[in-house]
Write an enzyme that holds these catalytic residues in place. Structure first.
Site, PDB file in Angstrom:
ATOM      1  N   LYS A  41       1.141  -0.984  -0.376  1.00  0.00           N
ATOM      2  CA  LYS A  41      -0.348  -0.097  -0.257  1.00  0.00           C
ATOM      3  C   LYS A  41       0.954   0.919  -0.154  1.00  0.00           C
ATOM      4  O   LYS A  41       0.188   2.671  -0.354  1.00  0.00           O
ATOM      5  CB  LYS A  41      -0.847  -0.612   1.450  1.00  0.00           C
ATOM      6  CG  LYS A  41      -1.964  -1.180   1.030  1.00  0.00           C
ATOM      7  CD  LYS A  41      -3.439  -1.502   2.083  1.00  0.00           C
ATOM      8  CE  LYS A  41      -4.400  -2.379   1.162  1.00  0.00           C
ATOM      9  NZ  LYS A  41      -5.749  -2.056   2.155  1.00  0.00           N
ATOM     10  N   LYS A  81      -5.648  -9.812  -5.282  1.00  0.00           N
ATOM     11  CA  LYS A  81      -6.744  -9.439  -5.198  1.00  0.00           C
ATOM     12  C   LYS A  81      -7.694  -8.848  -5.233  1.00  0.00           C
ATOM     13  O   LYS A  81      -7.054  -7.659  -5.668  1.00  0.00           O
ATOM     14  CB  LYS A  81      -6.114  -9.820  -3.537  1.00  0.00           C
ATOM     15  CG  LYS A  81      -7.223  -9.044  -2.216  1.00  0.00           C
ATOM     16  CD  LYS A  81      -6.629  -8.995  -0.686  1.00  0.00           C
ATOM     17  CE  LYS A  81      -6.852  -8.039  -0.895  1.00  0.00           C
ATOM     18  NZ  LYS A  81      -7.819  -7.725   0.071  1.00  0.00           N
ATOM     19  N   LYS A 115     -11.538  -3.624  -2.542  1.00  0.00           N
ATOM     20  CA  LYS A 115     -12.361  -2.317  -2.596  1.00  0.00           C
ATOM     21  C   LYS A 115     -10.997  -0.941  -3.861  1.00  0.00           C
ATOM     22  O   LYS A 115     -11.737  -0.533  -4.275  1.00  0.00           O
ATOM     23  CB  LYS A 115     -12.202  -1.958  -1.245  1.00  0.00           C
ATOM     24  CG  LYS A 115     -13.644  -2.134  -0.476  1.00  0.00           C
ATOM     25  CD  LYS A 115     -14.016  -2.659   0.029  1.00  0.00           C
ATOM     26  CE  LYS A 115     -13.498  -2.740   1.849  1.00  0.00           C
ATOM     27  NZ  LYS A 115     -12.664  -2.419   2.734  1.00  0.00           N
TER      28      LYS A 115
HETATM   29  P1  ATP Z   1      -8.671  -2.771   1.484  1.00  0.00           P
HETATM   30  O1  ATP Z   1      -7.884  -2.974  -0.170  1.00  0.00           O
HETATM   31  O2  ATP Z   1      -9.059  -1.035   1.929  1.00  0.00           O
HETATM   32  O3  ATP Z   1      -7.151  -3.299   2.169  1.00  0.00           O
HETATM   33  P2  ATP Z   1     -10.091  -4.972   1.242  1.00  0.00           P
HETATM   34  O4  ATP Z   1     -10.758  -4.717  -0.377  1.00  0.00           O
HETATM   35  O5  ATP Z   1      -8.672  -5.763   1.309  1.00  0.00           O
HETATM   36  O6  ATP Z   1      -9.751  -3.440   1.132  1.00  0.00           O
HETATM   37  P3  ATP Z   1     -10.947  -5.065   3.928  1.00  0.00           P
HETATM   38  O7  ATP Z   1     -11.602  -3.875   4.587  1.00  0.00           O
HETATM   39  O8  ATP Z   1      -8.934  -4.516   4.431  1.00  0.00           O
HETATM   40  O9  ATP Z   1     -10.693  -5.010   2.393  1.00  0.00           O
HETATM   41  O10 ATP Z   1     -10.718  -6.263   4.084  1.00  0.00           O
HETATM   42  C1  ATP Z   1     -12.274  -7.014   5.062  1.00  0.00           C
HETATM   43  C2  ATP Z   1     -12.082  -8.673   4.885  1.00  0.00           C
HETATM   44  O11 ATP Z   1     -12.578  -8.959   3.408  1.00  0.00           O
HETATM   45  C3  ATP Z   1     -10.901  -8.971   5.329  1.00  0.00           C
HETATM   46  O12 ATP Z   1     -10.588 -10.873   5.892  1.00  0.00           O
HETATM   47  C4  ATP Z   1     -10.468  -9.317   4.030  1.00  0.00           C
HETATM   48  O13 ATP Z   1      -9.253 -10.930   4.503  1.00  0.00           O
HETATM   49  C5  ATP Z   1     -11.455 -10.198   3.260  1.00  0.00           C
HETATM   50  N1  ATP Z   1     -11.237  -9.563   2.177  1.00  0.00           N
HETATM   51  C6  ATP Z   1     -10.676  -8.733   1.276  1.00  0.00           C
HETATM   52  N2  ATP Z   1     -10.795  -8.779   0.255  1.00  0.00           N
HETATM   53  C7  ATP Z   1     -10.438 -10.257   0.525  1.00  0.00           C
HETATM   54  C8  ATP Z   1     -10.814 -10.843  -1.060  1.00  0.00           C
HETATM   55  N3  ATP Z   1     -10.189 -10.952  -2.761  1.00  0.00           N
HETATM   56  N4  ATP Z   1     -10.877 -12.435  -1.277  1.00  0.00           N
HETATM   57  C9  ATP Z   1     -11.102 -12.751   0.051  1.00  0.00           C
HETATM   58  N5  ATP Z   1     -11.062 -12.464   1.715  1.00  0.00           N
HETATM   59  C10 ATP Z   1     -11.139 -11.252   0.794  1.00  0.00           C
HETATM   60 MG    MG Z   2      -8.133  -5.225   2.605  1.00  0.00          MG
END
Ligand code: ATP
Ligand code: MG
Length: 329
Positions: A112, A194, A197
Protein backbone atom coordinates in the site's frame (compact mmCIF):
# COMPACT_ATOMS: atom_id res chain seq x y z
CA UNK A 1 -16.16 -19.34 27.73
CA UNK A 2 -17.75 -19.52 24.32
CA UNK A 3 -15.54 -19.30 21.29
CA UNK A 4 -15.50 -15.75 20.14
CA UNK A 5 -14.87 -14.01 16.82
CA UNK A 6 -14.06 -10.42 15.95
CA UNK A 7 -13.93 -9.30 12.34
CA UNK A 8 -14.74 -6.38 10.12
CA UNK A 9 -14.62 -4.74 6.71
CA UNK A 10 -13.09 -1.29 6.29
CA UNK A 11 -15.18 1.47 4.74
CA UNK A 12 -12.29 2.24 2.37
CA UNK A 13 -14.25 1.61 -0.81
CA UNK A 14 -17.53 0.19 -1.98
CA UNK A 15 -17.89 -3.51 -1.32
CA UNK A 16 -17.15 -6.11 -3.97
CA UNK A 17 -17.61 -9.86 -4.09
CA UNK A 18 -14.10 -10.34 -2.64
CA UNK A 19 -15.21 -8.85 0.65
CA UNK A 20 -18.43 -10.82 0.35
CA UNK A 21 -16.60 -14.13 -0.09
CA UNK A 22 -13.79 -13.43 2.34
CA UNK A 23 -15.85 -11.79 5.03
CA UNK A 24 -19.63 -11.31 4.80
CA UNK A 25 -20.64 -14.77 3.61
CA UNK A 26 -18.35 -16.32 6.22
CA UNK A 27 -19.74 -14.11 8.99
CA UNK A 28 -23.22 -15.43 8.28
CA UNK A 29 -22.06 -19.01 8.71
CA UNK A 30 -19.86 -18.29 11.72
CA UNK A 31 -22.52 -16.50 13.71
CA UNK A 32 -24.30 -19.86 14.10
CA UNK A 33 -21.42 -21.30 16.12
CA UNK A 34 -19.54 -18.39 17.67
CA UNK A 35 -20.12 -15.45 19.90
CA UNK A 36 -19.49 -12.76 17.25
CA UNK A 37 -18.41 -9.14 17.30
CA UNK A 38 -18.68 -7.66 13.81
CA UNK A 39 -17.51 -4.12 13.45
CA UNK A 40 -16.79 -1.52 10.83
CA UNK A 41 -13.15 -0.44 11.14
CA UNK A 42 -13.66 3.19 10.22
CA UNK A 43 -10.45 4.13 12.05
CA UNK A 44 -8.57 1.81 9.70
CA UNK A 45 -10.17 3.36 6.64
CA UNK A 46 -8.54 6.73 7.37
CA UNK A 47 -5.02 5.27 7.17
CA UNK A 48 -5.44 6.48 3.59
CA UNK A 49 -7.19 9.85 3.11
CA UNK A 50 -11.00 9.64 3.01
CA UNK A 51 -13.24 12.62 2.30
CA UNK A 52 -15.41 12.95 5.44
CA UNK A 53 -18.74 12.82 3.59
CA UNK A 54 -17.65 9.71 1.71
CA UNK A 55 -16.43 8.02 4.90
CA UNK A 56 -19.75 8.74 6.54
CA UNK A 57 -21.80 7.38 3.66
CA UNK A 58 -19.67 4.26 3.23
CA UNK A 59 -19.65 3.43 6.90
CA UNK A 60 -23.43 3.39 7.02
CA UNK A 61 -23.52 1.54 3.69
CA UNK A 62 -21.38 -1.28 4.97
CA UNK A 63 -23.45 -1.55 8.13
CA UNK A 64 -26.57 -1.88 5.96
CA UNK A 65 -24.85 -4.54 3.86
CA UNK A 66 -23.90 -6.56 6.96
CA UNK A 67 -27.56 -6.65 7.92
CA UNK A 68 -28.72 -7.27 4.34
CA UNK A 69 -26.35 -10.22 4.09
CA UNK A 70 -27.92 -11.77 7.17
CA UNK A 71 -26.05 -10.70 10.27
CA UNK A 72 -28.51 -11.00 13.11
CA UNK A 73 -28.13 -8.10 15.55
CA UNK A 74 -30.00 -10.12 18.17
CA UNK A 75 -27.23 -12.68 18.09
CA UNK A 76 -24.09 -10.81 17.06
CA UNK A 77 -22.77 -7.45 18.22
CA UNK A 78 -22.58 -4.96 15.34
CA UNK A 79 -20.82 -1.64 15.86
CA UNK A 80 -18.54 1.06 14.52
CA UNK A 81 -14.93 1.00 15.72
CA UNK A 82 -14.81 4.77 16.23
CA UNK A 83 -17.72 4.54 18.66
CA UNK A 84 -15.74 2.38 21.07
CA UNK A 85 -12.71 4.47 22.12
CA UNK A 86 -11.07 1.49 23.84
CA UNK A 87 -9.85 0.31 20.39
CA UNK A 88 -7.73 3.42 19.83
CA UNK A 89 -6.54 3.44 23.40
CA UNK A 90 -5.38 -0.17 23.46
CA UNK A 91 -3.94 0.37 19.97
CA UNK A 92 -1.69 3.06 21.37
CA UNK A 93 -0.65 0.97 24.34
CA UNK A 94 0.28 -1.94 22.06
CA UNK A 95 2.29 0.36 19.79
CA UNK A 96 4.73 0.69 22.64
CA UNK A 97 5.35 -3.07 22.39
CA UNK A 98 5.47 -3.42 18.61
CA UNK A 99 8.81 -2.68 17.00
CA UNK A 100 9.55 -0.84 13.75
CA UNK A 101 11.24 -3.87 12.16
CA UNK A 102 8.26 -6.18 12.46
CA UNK A 103 5.85 -3.54 11.17
CA UNK A 104 8.17 -2.77 8.26
CA UNK A 105 7.95 -6.43 7.20
CA UNK A 106 4.18 -6.34 6.71
CA UNK A 107 3.51 -7.02 3.07
CA UNK A 108 0.31 -4.98 3.06
CA UNK A 109 2.26 -1.96 4.22
CA UNK A 110 4.82 -2.54 1.50
CA UNK A 111 2.07 -2.94 -1.11
CA UNK A 112 0.00 0.00 0.00
CA UNK A 113 2.88 2.41 0.57
CA UNK A 114 4.52 1.26 -2.66
CA UNK A 115 7.90 2.50 -1.49
CA UNK A 116 6.64 6.02 -0.82
CA UNK A 117 7.40 7.75 2.46
CA UNK A 118 4.58 10.25 1.97
CA UNK A 119 1.99 7.75 3.26
CA UNK A 120 0.46 8.32 6.70
CA UNK A 121 2.27 6.96 9.73
CA UNK A 122 -1.04 5.29 10.66
CA UNK A 123 -0.73 3.08 7.59
CA UNK A 124 2.45 1.77 9.17
CA UNK A 125 0.97 1.21 12.63
CA UNK A 126 -2.43 -0.01 11.46
CA UNK A 127 -1.67 -3.72 12.11
CA UNK A 128 -1.21 -2.80 15.78
CA UNK A 129 -4.65 -1.21 15.92
CA UNK A 130 -5.93 -4.37 14.31
CA UNK A 131 -4.28 -6.39 17.07
CA UNK A 132 -6.06 -4.18 19.60
CA UNK A 133 -9.38 -4.82 17.82
CA UNK A 134 -9.15 -8.54 18.40
CA UNK A 135 -7.29 -8.67 21.73
CA UNK A 136 -9.70 -6.26 23.38
CA UNK A 137 -12.48 -8.86 23.29
CA UNK A 138 -10.28 -11.79 24.27
CA UNK A 139 -11.15 -13.23 20.90
CA UNK A 140 -10.43 -16.93 20.39
CA UNK A 141 -10.75 -17.07 16.60
CA UNK A 142 -10.39 -14.66 13.69
CA UNK A 143 -11.60 -15.54 10.19
CA UNK A 144 -8.99 -14.20 7.82
CA UNK A 145 -8.49 -13.94 4.13
CA UNK A 146 -5.03 -14.88 2.88
CA UNK A 147 -4.08 -11.20 2.91
CA UNK A 148 -4.62 -10.83 6.66
CA UNK A 149 -2.71 -13.84 8.03
CA UNK A 150 0.46 -11.89 8.65
CA UNK A 151 -1.43 -9.27 10.65
CA UNK A 152 -3.08 -11.94 12.77
CA UNK A 153 0.33 -13.43 13.49
CA UNK A 154 1.41 -10.02 14.76
CA UNK A 155 -1.66 -9.87 17.03
CA UNK A 156 -0.71 -13.28 18.44
CA UNK A 157 2.87 -12.11 19.06
CA UNK A 158 1.71 -8.92 20.77
CA UNK A 159 -0.70 -10.86 23.02
CA UNK A 160 2.10 -13.15 24.19
CA UNK A 161 4.59 -10.30 24.49
CA UNK A 162 2.23 -8.25 26.64
CA UNK A 163 1.39 -11.14 28.96
CA UNK A 164 5.03 -12.04 29.35
CA UNK A 165 6.33 -8.54 29.88
CA UNK A 166 3.70 -7.58 32.44
CA UNK A 167 3.26 -10.99 34.07
CA UNK A 168 -0.44 -11.41 33.34
CA UNK A 169 -2.63 -13.93 31.57
CA UNK A 170 -4.78 -11.23 30.04
CA UNK A 171 -4.67 -11.53 26.28
CA UNK A 172 -5.44 -14.64 24.28
CA UNK A 173 -3.52 -15.46 21.11
CA UNK A 174 -6.41 -15.96 18.68
CA UNK A 175 -6.40 -18.79 16.18
CA UNK A 176 -6.98 -18.03 12.52
CA UNK A 177 -9.93 -19.63 10.79
CA UNK A 178 -8.53 -20.22 7.34
CA UNK A 179 -9.38 -22.10 4.23
CA UNK A 180 -13.06 -21.29 4.27
CA UNK A 181 -14.34 -21.09 0.77
CA UNK A 182 -14.17 -17.49 -0.46
CA UNK A 183 -11.02 -16.58 1.47
CA UNK A 184 -9.21 -15.95 -1.74
CA UNK A 185 -11.01 -14.07 -4.46
CA UNK A 186 -8.77 -12.57 -7.08
CA UNK A 187 -9.28 -9.92 -9.74
CA UNK A 188 -11.32 -11.01 -12.76
CA UNK A 189 -8.74 -9.47 -15.08
CA UNK A 190 -5.68 -10.79 -13.24
CA UNK A 191 -5.85 -13.83 -10.94
CA UNK A 192 -2.50 -12.96 -9.39
CA UNK A 193 -3.89 -9.80 -7.75
CA UNK A 194 -6.54 -9.90 -5.04
CA UNK A 195 -9.90 -8.36 -5.79
CA UNK A 196 -9.67 -5.26 -3.65
CA UNK A 197 -11.86 -2.33 -2.76
CA UNK A 198 -9.00 0.02 -3.46
CA UNK A 199 -8.24 -1.33 -6.94
CA UNK A 200 -9.24 1.41 -9.39
CA UNK A 201 -9.72 -1.02 -12.28
CA UNK A 202 -13.49 -1.48 -12.38
CA UNK A 203 -13.34 -4.56 -14.61
CA UNK A 204 -11.36 -6.45 -12.00
CA UNK A 205 -14.19 -6.36 -9.44
CA UNK A 206 -17.87 -7.16 -9.28
CA UNK A 207 -19.42 -4.72 -6.84
CA UNK A 208 -22.20 -5.89 -4.53
CA UNK A 209 -24.41 -3.12 -5.86
CA UNK A 210 -23.72 -3.73 -9.58
CA UNK A 211 -26.76 -4.22 -11.80
CA UNK A 212 -27.37 -7.69 -13.29
CA UNK A 213 -26.40 -6.38 -16.76
CA UNK A 214 -23.11 -5.03 -15.48
CA UNK A 215 -22.36 -8.25 -13.60
CA UNK A 216 -22.95 -10.22 -16.79
CA UNK A 217 -20.67 -7.93 -18.76
CA UNK A 218 -17.86 -8.12 -16.20
CA UNK A 219 -17.91 -11.91 -16.02
CA UNK A 220 -18.03 -12.12 -19.81
CA UNK A 221 -14.70 -10.27 -19.84
CA UNK A 222 -13.15 -12.33 -17.02
CA UNK A 223 -9.97 -14.07 -18.09
CA UNK A 224 -9.85 -17.89 -18.23
CA UNK A 225 -7.29 -20.12 -19.95
CA UNK A 226 -7.05 -22.18 -23.10
CA UNK A 227 -7.59 -25.63 -21.56
CA UNK A 228 -11.38 -25.47 -21.66
CA UNK A 229 -11.83 -27.67 -18.56
CA UNK A 230 -13.55 -26.46 -15.38
CA UNK A 231 -11.09 -27.61 -12.76
CA UNK A 232 -10.04 -26.17 -9.40
CA UNK A 233 -6.26 -25.94 -9.32
CA UNK A 234 -4.76 -22.67 -8.17
CA UNK A 235 -1.27 -23.68 -9.26
CA UNK A 236 -1.87 -24.25 -12.92
CA UNK A 237 -5.33 -22.70 -13.47
CA UNK A 238 -5.64 -19.64 -11.23
CA UNK A 239 -8.19 -17.74 -13.35
CA UNK A 240 -10.64 -20.66 -13.62
CA UNK A 241 -10.07 -21.65 -9.97
CA UNK A 242 -11.01 -18.12 -8.99
CA UNK A 243 -14.28 -18.39 -10.91
CA UNK A 244 -14.98 -21.79 -9.32
CA UNK A 245 -14.37 -20.25 -5.91
CA UNK A 246 -16.82 -17.45 -6.65
CA UNK A 247 -19.34 -20.02 -7.92
CA UNK A 248 -18.96 -21.97 -4.66
CA UNK A 249 -19.47 -18.88 -2.49
CA UNK A 250 -22.65 -17.86 -4.27
CA UNK A 251 -24.20 -21.27 -4.92
CA UNK A 252 -23.33 -23.01 -1.67
CA UNK A 253 -22.09 -25.98 -3.75
CA UNK A 254 -18.73 -27.57 -3.01
CA UNK A 255 -15.84 -27.27 -5.44
CA UNK A 256 -16.18 -30.99 -6.30
CA UNK A 257 -19.88 -30.59 -7.06
CA UNK A 258 -19.10 -27.71 -9.39
CA UNK A 259 -16.34 -29.62 -11.18
CA UNK A 260 -18.72 -32.55 -11.64
CA UNK A 261 -21.53 -30.33 -12.87
CA UNK A 262 -19.32 -28.87 -15.63
CA UNK A 263 -17.49 -32.05 -16.53
CA UNK A 264 -17.28 -32.17 -20.32
CA UNK A 265 -18.82 -28.71 -20.74
CA UNK A 266 -16.86 -25.65 -21.81
CA UNK A 267 -16.35 -22.30 -20.18
CA UNK A 268 -19.28 -20.61 -21.85
CA UNK A 269 -22.07 -22.46 -20.00
CA UNK A 270 -20.01 -22.38 -16.81
CA UNK A 271 -19.58 -18.61 -17.01
CA UNK A 272 -23.16 -17.94 -17.91
CA UNK A 273 -24.50 -20.04 -14.99
CA UNK A 274 -21.93 -18.46 -12.69
CA UNK A 275 -23.51 -15.12 -13.52
CA UNK A 276 -26.95 -16.58 -12.69
CA UNK A 277 -25.92 -17.79 -9.23
CA UNK A 278 -24.26 -14.48 -8.41
CA UNK A 279 -27.28 -12.46 -9.54
CA UNK A 280 -29.66 -14.75 -7.68
CA UNK A 281 -27.91 -13.89 -4.41
CA UNK A 282 -27.13 -10.25 -5.07
CA UNK A 283 -30.51 -9.00 -6.30
CA UNK A 284 -32.38 -9.83 -3.05
CA UNK A 285 -29.38 -8.63 -1.02
CA UNK A 286 -29.56 -5.29 -2.82
CA UNK A 287 -33.28 -5.03 -2.05
CA UNK A 288 -32.68 -5.67 1.65
CA UNK A 289 -29.82 -3.16 1.59
CA UNK A 290 -32.19 -0.47 0.29
CA UNK A 291 -34.61 -1.21 3.14
CA UNK A 292 -31.90 -0.97 5.79
CA UNK A 293 -30.16 2.11 4.46
CA UNK A 294 -33.32 4.18 4.71
CA UNK A 295 -34.19 2.94 8.17
CA UNK A 296 -33.47 4.68 11.50
CA UNK A 297 -33.43 1.16 12.94
CA UNK A 298 -29.92 0.83 11.47
CA UNK A 299 -28.61 3.68 13.65
CA UNK A 300 -30.32 2.23 16.70
CA UNK A 301 -28.67 -1.17 16.13
CA UNK A 302 -25.22 0.44 15.74
CA UNK A 303 -25.67 2.53 18.87
CA UNK A 304 -26.77 -0.42 20.94
CA UNK A 305 -23.95 -2.52 19.47
CA UNK A 306 -21.38 0.08 20.51
CA UNK A 307 -22.73 0.03 24.05
CA UNK A 308 -22.50 -3.76 24.23
CA UNK A 309 -18.98 -3.74 22.75
CA UNK A 310 -17.78 -0.98 25.09
CA UNK A 311 -19.07 -2.89 28.10
CA UNK A 312 -17.09 -5.98 27.02
CA UNK A 313 -13.94 -4.01 26.24
CA UNK A 314 -13.81 -1.84 29.37
CA UNK A 315 -12.61 -4.42 31.92
CA UNK A 316 -9.95 -5.78 29.54
CA UNK A 317 -8.56 -2.32 28.83
CA UNK A 318 -8.65 -1.47 32.55
CA UNK A 319 -6.71 -4.64 33.37
CA UNK A 320 -4.13 -3.89 30.65
CA UNK A 321 -3.59 -0.37 32.02
CA UNK A 322 -3.37 -1.62 35.58
CA UNK A 323 -0.77 -4.22 34.54
CA UNK A 324 1.29 -1.55 32.78
CA UNK A 325 1.37 0.62 35.88
CA UNK A 326 -1.21 3.26 35.12
CA UNK A 327 -3.20 4.68 38.00
CA UNK A 328 -6.49 2.89 38.46
CA UNK A 329 -8.45 5.18 40.77
P1 ATP B 1 -8.53 -2.48 1.03
O1 ATP B 1 -8.08 -2.63 -0.38
O2 ATP B 1 -8.89 -1.06 1.39
O3 ATP B 1 -7.59 -3.09 2.03
P2 ATP B 1 -10.12 -4.84 1.03
O4 ATP B 1 -10.93 -5.12 -0.18
O5 ATP B 1 -8.84 -5.57 1.22
O6 ATP B 1 -9.89 -3.26 1.12
P3 ATP B 1 -10.68 -5.06 3.82
O7 ATP B 1 -11.66 -4.21 4.52
O8 ATP B 1 -9.23 -4.77 3.98
O9 ATP B 1 -11.05 -5.08 2.29
O10 ATP B 1 -10.90 -6.55 4.22
C1 ATP B 1 -12.08 -7.02 4.88
C2 ATP B 1 -12.06 -8.53 4.96
O11 ATP B 1 -12.34 -9.05 3.69
C3 ATP B 1 -10.72 -9.13 5.40
O12 ATP B 1 -10.98 -10.24 6.25
C4 ATP B 1 -10.11 -9.58 4.12
O13 ATP B 1 -9.27 -10.70 4.33
C5 ATP B 1 -11.34 -9.97 3.31
N1 ATP B 1 -11.11 -9.78 1.88
C6 ATP B 1 -10.92 -8.61 1.25
N2 ATP B 1 -10.72 -8.81 -0.06
C7 ATP B 1 -10.78 -10.15 -0.24
C8 ATP B 1 -10.65 -11.00 -1.36
N3 ATP B 1 -10.40 -10.51 -2.55
N4 ATP B 1 -10.79 -12.32 -1.18
C9 ATP B 1 -11.07 -12.82 0.02
N5 ATP B 1 -11.18 -12.09 1.13
C10 ATP B 1 -11.05 -10.77 1.01
MG1 MG C 1 -7.51 -5.05 2.88
Amino acid sequence: MANRIVSGIKPSGDLNIGGYGGALSQFIQLQQDYDCFFFIPDLHAITVPQPPDVLQRRTRDIAALYLAAGIDPGKSVLFLQSQVPAHAELGYLLQTLAVMGELGRMTQYKDKSDGKSSVSSALFTYPVLMAADVLLYRTTHVPVGDDQLQHLELARDLARRFNQRFGVELFLAPEPIIGMIGSRIMGLDDPSAKMSKSNPNTNSCVMLMDSPELIRRKFAKAVTDSEGIVRYDWESKPAVSNLVEIYAVFSGLSVEEIERRYDGKGYSSFKSELVDVVIEKLVPLQARYHEWIGSPELDRILKEGAQRAAAEAAPVLAEAKRAMGFASF
